[in-house]
Design an enzyme around this catalytic site. Structure first.
Site, short mmCIF file in Angstrom:
data_model
loop_
_atom_site.label_atom_id
_atom_site.label_comp_id
_atom_site.label_asym_id
_atom_site.label_seq_id
_atom_site.Cartn_x
_atom_site.Cartn_y
_atom_site.Cartn_z
N SER A 66 0.74 -1.17 -0.02
CA SER A 66 -0.01 -0.10 0.10
C SER A 66 0.79 1.47 -0.03
O SER A 66 2.08 1.30 0.29
CB SER A 66 -0.96 0.10 1.20
N1 SAH Z 1 -1.30 -4.66 4.09
C1 SAH Z 1 -0.56 -4.94 2.52
C2 SAH Z 1 -1.48 -4.71 1.52
C3 SAH Z 1 -1.75 -5.70 0.71
S1 SAH Z 1 -2.60 -5.53 -0.86
C4 SAH Z 1 0.57 -4.39 2.75
O1 SAH Z 1 1.07 -3.52 3.77
O2 SAH Z 1 1.44 -4.62 1.66
C5 SAH Z 1 -4.04 -6.57 -0.17
C6 SAH Z 1 -4.03 -8.12 0.03
O3 SAH Z 1 -5.03 -8.61 0.40
C7 SAH Z 1 -3.37 -8.87 -1.27
O4 SAH Z 1 -2.06 -9.51 -0.60
C8 SAH Z 1 -4.52 -9.88 -1.16
O5 SAH Z 1 -3.99 -11.13 -1.54
C9 SAH Z 1 -5.18 -10.02 0.10
N2 SAH Z 1 -6.61 -10.62 0.27
C10 SAH Z 1 -7.69 -10.39 -0.72
N3 SAH Z 1 -8.60 -10.83 -0.19
C11 SAH Z 1 -8.44 -11.45 1.01
C12 SAH Z 1 -9.05 -12.31 1.82
N4 SAH Z 1 -10.40 -12.45 1.64
N5 SAH Z 1 -8.50 -12.74 3.00
C13 SAH Z 1 -7.37 -12.27 3.21
N6 SAH Z 1 -6.22 -11.67 2.48
C14 SAH Z 1 -7.06 -11.14 1.24
#
Ligand code: SAH
Length: 219
Positions: A66
């Site tokens: 992010s």
């Molecule tokens: N917090 C992260 C941002 C991640 S982007 C950071 O600091 O880098 C969002 C993430 O959510 C992705 O890795 C995606 O695979 C995950 N995601 C999407 N749907 C999800 C779900 N139902 N449960 C867990 N993770 C999920």
């Protein structure tokens, strides 16, 4: 991973200064967490030189780390304190979980993609961040095994607030989540008050999709 030498530290200070100017970082504790956590450790090697630019970056598997400004805003909205247990949905790179781990007692972070879960676990181990528990699963159902949580943060965009997550908050607990369509969401903060969950809007944002039973369906 390179040692955290002079160059990275200067870059990191500049980014933190920017986030303060933008009023994304508002408290000394969050400021310190951003100074402490090496964002470059969470960024793929070939784009590490952009680790301290204020933008989201690709981390593989079609997912992103992010934007630092959004990590700061969401962290402040959780109102973290040292005795809290926080649930994060969407481990991704692990950076948001790492920031939270400097501010609260325990972070439980759920990721649906096993390869990203493993990648993040490896980084936490190298950095010695031992108060983050990484699990694989559908985070739209929360993580009932360790519930209730003082705070829940969802770092993927949801079509609506998953009911399961509301039910896993303590009284007074905060849920921070982007809700909207696939191209644009509103950042919401809900607070549990008995069986009600009054919500505030905190501006527009763009996240990758939250995929699961109480999120978007995978197609
Ligand atoms: N917090 C992260 C941002 C991640 S982007 C950071 O600091 O880098 C969002 C993430 O959510 C992705 O890795 C995606 O695979 C995950 N995601 C999407 N749907 C999800 C779900 N139902 N449960 C867990 N993770 C999920």
């Amino acid at each position: 991973m390179e040692p955290d030498g002079y160059g990275w530290e200067v870059e990191r200070r500049k980014l933190v200064w920017l986030l303060e100017m933008e009023k994304a970082i508002r408290t000394p504790a969050v400021n310190q967490a951003f100074l402490d956590v090496p964002r470059h450790a969470f960024v793929p090697p070939d784009i590490q030189d952009r680790a301290y630019v204020n933008s989201a970056l690709p981390i593989g598997a079609g997912q992103t780390i992010s934007q630092p400004l959004m990590v700061a805003v969401m962290t402040e909205l959780l109102d973290p304190s040292p005795d809290m247990t926080v649930l994060e949905i969407g481990t991704g790179s692990g950076y948001q979980a790492a920031i939270l781990s400097r501010l609260v007692k325990t972070v439980i972070s759920v990721e649906r993609l096993p390869e990203l879960n493993q990648r993040a676990e490896g980084i936490f181990r190298r950095l010695g961040y031992d108060n983050i528990r990484c699990v694989v699963g559908d985070g739209t159902r929360g993580w009932p095994a360790e519930a209730p949580y003082d705070g829940i943060i969802v770092t993927a965009g949801a079509p609506a607030v998953p009911e399961s997550l509301k039910g896993q908050l303590v009284e007074g607990g905060r849920l921070v989540i982007p809700v909207g369509d696939q191209g644009y969401q509103q950042l919401l903060r809900l607070r549990r008050q008995g069986d009600t969950y009054p919500e505030e809007k905190h501006g527009g944002c763009i996240f990758v999709r939250l995929i699961g039973e109480e999120g978007w369906s995978l197609e």
